[in-house]
Design a protein around this motif. Sequence first.
Motif, PDB file in Angstrom:
ATOM      1  N   MET A   1      16.648  92.134 -85.477  1.00 27.71           N
ATOM      2  CA  MET A   1      17.226  92.464 -84.305  1.00 27.71           C
ATOM      3  C   MET A   1      16.914  91.199 -83.157  1.00 27.71           C
ATOM      4  SD  MET A   1      16.957  95.718 -81.548  1.00 27.71           S
ATOM      5  CE  MET A   1      15.174  95.728 -81.888  1.00 27.71           C
ATOM      6  N   TYR A   2      18.027  90.984 -82.598  1.00 24.72           N
ATOM      7  CA  TYR A   2      18.055  89.696 -81.623  1.00 24.72           C
ATOM      8  C   TYR A   2      18.076  89.929 -80.228  1.00 24.72           C
ATOM      9  CZ  TYR A   2      17.940  86.702 -85.958  1.00 24.72           C
ATOM     10  OH  TYR A   2      17.712  86.384 -87.253  1.00 24.72           O
ATOM     11  N   ALA A   3      17.301  89.609 -79.416  1.00 26.92           N
ATOM     12  CA  ALA A   3      17.545  89.596 -77.881  1.00 26.92           C
ATOM     13  C   ALA A   3      17.887  88.213 -77.422  1.00 26.92           C
ATOM     14  CB  ALA A   3      16.289  90.228 -77.065  1.00 26.92           C
ATOM     15  N   VAL A   4      19.265  88.192 -77.004  1.00 22.49           N
ATOM     16  CA  VAL A   4      19.738  86.814 -76.396  1.00 22.49           C
ATOM     17  C   VAL A   4      19.975  86.663 -75.006  1.00 22.49           C
ATOM     18  CG1 VAL A   4      21.608  84.871 -77.067  1.00 22.49           C
ATOM     19  CG2 VAL A   4      20.667  86.636 -78.780  1.00 22.49           C
ATOM     20  N   GLY A   5      19.623  85.690 -74.401  1.00 22.99           N
ATOM     21  CA  GLY A   5      19.909  85.464 -72.891  1.00 22.99           C
ATOM     22  C   GLY A   5      19.551  86.785 -71.899  1.00 22.99           C
ATOM     23  N   GLY A   6      20.250  87.017 -70.933  1.00 27.45           N
ATOM     24  CA  GLY A   6      19.911  88.194 -69.813  1.00 27.45           C
ATOM     25  C   GLY A   6      19.315  87.456 -68.824  1.00 27.45           C
ATOM     26  N   THR A  16      16.732  82.292 -73.327  1.00 29.40           N
ATOM     27  CA  THR A  16      15.650  82.368 -74.451  1.00 29.40           C
ATOM     28  C   THR A  16      16.366  83.586 -75.370  1.00 29.40           C
ATOM     29  OG1 THR A  16      15.158  84.439 -72.892  1.00 29.40           O
ATOM     30  CG2 THR A  16      13.836  82.137 -72.413  1.00 29.40           C
ATOM     31  N   VAL A  17      15.780  83.194 -76.425  1.00 33.69           N
ATOM     32  CA  VAL A  17      15.989  84.185 -77.610  1.00 33.69           C
ATOM     33  C   VAL A  17      14.676  84.661 -78.509  1.00 33.69           C
ATOM     34  CG1 VAL A  17      17.219  84.181 -80.014  1.00 33.69           C
ATOM     35  CG2 VAL A  17      17.941  82.724 -77.762  1.00 33.69           C
ATOM     36  N   GLU A  18      14.718  86.027 -78.731  1.00 37.67           N
ATOM     37  CA  GLU A  18      13.532  86.526 -79.540  1.00 37.67           C
ATOM     38  C   GLU A  18      14.139  87.645 -80.435  1.00 37.67           C
ATOM     39  OE1 GLU A  18      11.878  88.811 -76.224  1.00 37.67           O
ATOM     40  OE2 GLU A  18      10.783  86.966 -75.554  1.00 37.67           O
ATOM     41  N   ALA A  19      13.275  87.418 -81.435  1.00 37.50           N
ATOM     42  CA  ALA A  19      13.814  88.270 -82.750  1.00 37.50           C
ATOM     43  C   ALA A  19      12.637  89.439 -82.998  1.00 37.50           C
ATOM     44  CB  ALA A  19      13.803  87.358 -84.069  1.00 37.50           C
ATOM     45  N   PHE A  20      12.891  90.413 -83.392  1.00 41.31           N
ATOM     46  CA  PHE A  20      12.224  91.664 -83.813  1.00 41.31           C
ATOM     47  C   PHE A  20      11.990  91.724 -85.223  1.00 41.31           C
ATOM     48  CE2 PHE A  20      10.972  96.077 -84.770  1.00 41.31           C
ATOM     49  CZ  PHE A  20       9.708  96.091 -84.194  1.00 41.31           C
ATOM     50  N   SER A  21      10.755  91.568 -85.784  1.00 48.60           N
ATOM     51  CA  SER A  21      10.563  91.929 -87.140  1.00 48.60           C
ATOM     52  C   SER A  21      10.089  93.200 -87.603  1.00 48.60           C
ATOM     53  CB  SER A  21       9.572  90.639 -87.595  1.00 48.60           C
ATOM     54  OG  SER A  21       9.230  90.807 -89.016  1.00 48.60           O
ATOM     55  N   PRO A  22      10.890  94.007 -88.316  1.00 45.32           N
ATOM     56  CA  PRO A  22      10.163  95.143 -88.564  1.00 45.32           C
ATOM     57  C   PRO A  22       9.070  95.216 -89.614  1.00 45.32           C
ATOM     58  CG  PRO A  22      12.627  95.302 -88.883  1.00 45.32           C
ATOM     59  CD  PRO A  22      12.291  93.758 -88.641  1.00 45.32           C
ATOM     60  N   ALA A  23       8.903  94.141 -90.200  1.00 43.50           N
ATOM     61  CA  ALA A  23       8.021  93.927 -91.226  1.00 43.50           C
ATOM     62  C   ALA A  23       6.739  93.805 -90.673  1.00 43.50           C
ATOM     63  CB  ALA A  23       8.279  92.854 -92.039  1.00 43.50           C
ATOM     64  N   THR A  24       6.539  93.118 -89.584  1.00 37.17           N
ATOM     65  CA  THR A  24       5.225  92.859 -88.594  1.00 37.17           C
ATOM     66  C   THR A  24       5.151  93.804 -87.718  1.00 37.17           C
ATOM     67  OG1 THR A  24       6.230  91.038 -87.436  1.00 37.17           O
ATOM     68  CG2 THR A  24       5.140  90.567 -89.483  1.00 37.17           C
ATOM     69  N   SER A  26       6.694  93.424 -84.512  1.00 34.79           N
ATOM     70  CA  SER A  26       6.508  92.370 -83.389  1.00 34.79           C
ATOM     71  C   SER A  26       7.627  91.542 -83.079  1.00 34.79           C
ATOM     72  CB  SER A  26       5.347  91.461 -83.808  1.00 34.79           C
ATOM     73  OG  SER A  26       5.505  90.739 -85.039  1.00 34.79           O
ATOM     74  N   TRP A  27       7.734  90.942 -81.994  1.00 37.73           N
ATOM     75  CA  TRP A  27       8.782  89.915 -81.227  1.00 37.73           C
ATOM     76  C   TRP A  27       8.415  88.797 -81.571  1.00 37.73           C
ATOM     77  CZ3 TRP A  27      13.672  91.268 -79.861  1.00 37.73           C
ATOM     78  CH2 TRP A  27      13.898  92.787 -79.617  1.00 37.73           C
ATOM     79  N   HIS A  28       9.341  87.738 -81.903  1.00 39.51           N
ATOM     80  CA  HIS A  28       8.914  86.228 -82.011  1.00 39.51           C
ATOM     81  C   HIS A  28       9.830  85.546 -81.161  1.00 39.51           C
ATOM     82  CE1 HIS A  28       6.479  87.519 -85.371  1.00 39.51           C
ATOM     83  NE2 HIS A  28       7.219  88.064 -85.707  1.00 39.51           N
ATOM     84  N   THR A  29       9.259  84.422 -80.584  1.00 37.77           N
ATOM     85  CA  THR A  29      10.300  83.640 -79.835  1.00 37.77           C
ATOM     86  C   THR A  29      10.897  82.617 -80.524  1.00 37.77           C
ATOM     87  OG1 THR A  29       8.818  84.093 -77.869  1.00 37.77           O
ATOM     88  CG2 THR A  29      10.305  82.000 -77.786  1.00 37.77           C
ATOM     89  N   LEU A  30      12.208  82.437 -80.568  1.00 37.41           N
ATOM     90  CA  LEU A  30      12.827  81.592 -81.257  1.00 37.41           C
ATOM     91  C   LEU A  30      13.428  80.398 -80.326  1.00 37.41           C
ATOM     92  CD1 LEU A  30      15.037  84.067 -83.033  1.00 37.41           C
ATOM     93  CD2 LEU A  30      12.952  82.814 -84.044  1.00 37.41           C
ATOM     94  N   PRO A  31      13.978  79.243 -80.732  1.00 34.10           N
ATOM     95  CA  PRO A  31      14.628  78.414 -79.767  1.00 34.10           C
ATOM     96  C   PRO A  31      15.795  78.811 -78.926  1.00 34.10           C
ATOM     97  CG  PRO A  31      14.685  77.502 -82.150  1.00 34.10           C
ATOM     98  CD  PRO A  31      14.306  79.208 -82.282  1.00 34.10           C
TER      99      PRO A  31
END
Length: 145
Positions: A1-6, A16-24, A26-31
């Motif tokens: 799942m990605y959160a883009v802008g806002g 900014t862009v962040e992605a959620f990893s169900p495996a961990t 947790s959220w991770h910051t992307l470029p």
Amino acid sequence: MYAVGGFNVTDEVLATVEAFSPATNSWHTLPSKNTPAVALGGAAAPCPKDAEGLKGTCVYALGGFNFTDEVLDTVEAYSPATNTWKALPGLPTARFELAGATAPCPKETRGLKKTCIYALGGAADTAFNALTTVEAFAVENGHRP
């Protein structure tokens, strides 16, 4: 799942862009994407074949608003495989508060099986004049059918 802008608590428009990893869990910051925007549309589809630096499945960010009374026509694609954003040809109609979707391209593509990214509805200006238009971008070769 990605959160883009806002925008943040101080109403700063974000790229900014962040992605959620169900495996961990947790959220991770992307470029960050190239253009800050709020109220943009999004979709996932194959990356354009002719877009240098992109491969696999891309996340597409469509249009939006930047709080300087500018409605955006921007289209950007993010490739998780290369961790890269790339600007693509803009939407014919600038819009925000739109929906993005992925589906087969319309029959006008001469029987070729192609995937399109669709920009559906939204608002055309800061007076929130609603759009009923739908626009498509064929991702296989980067054109509009």
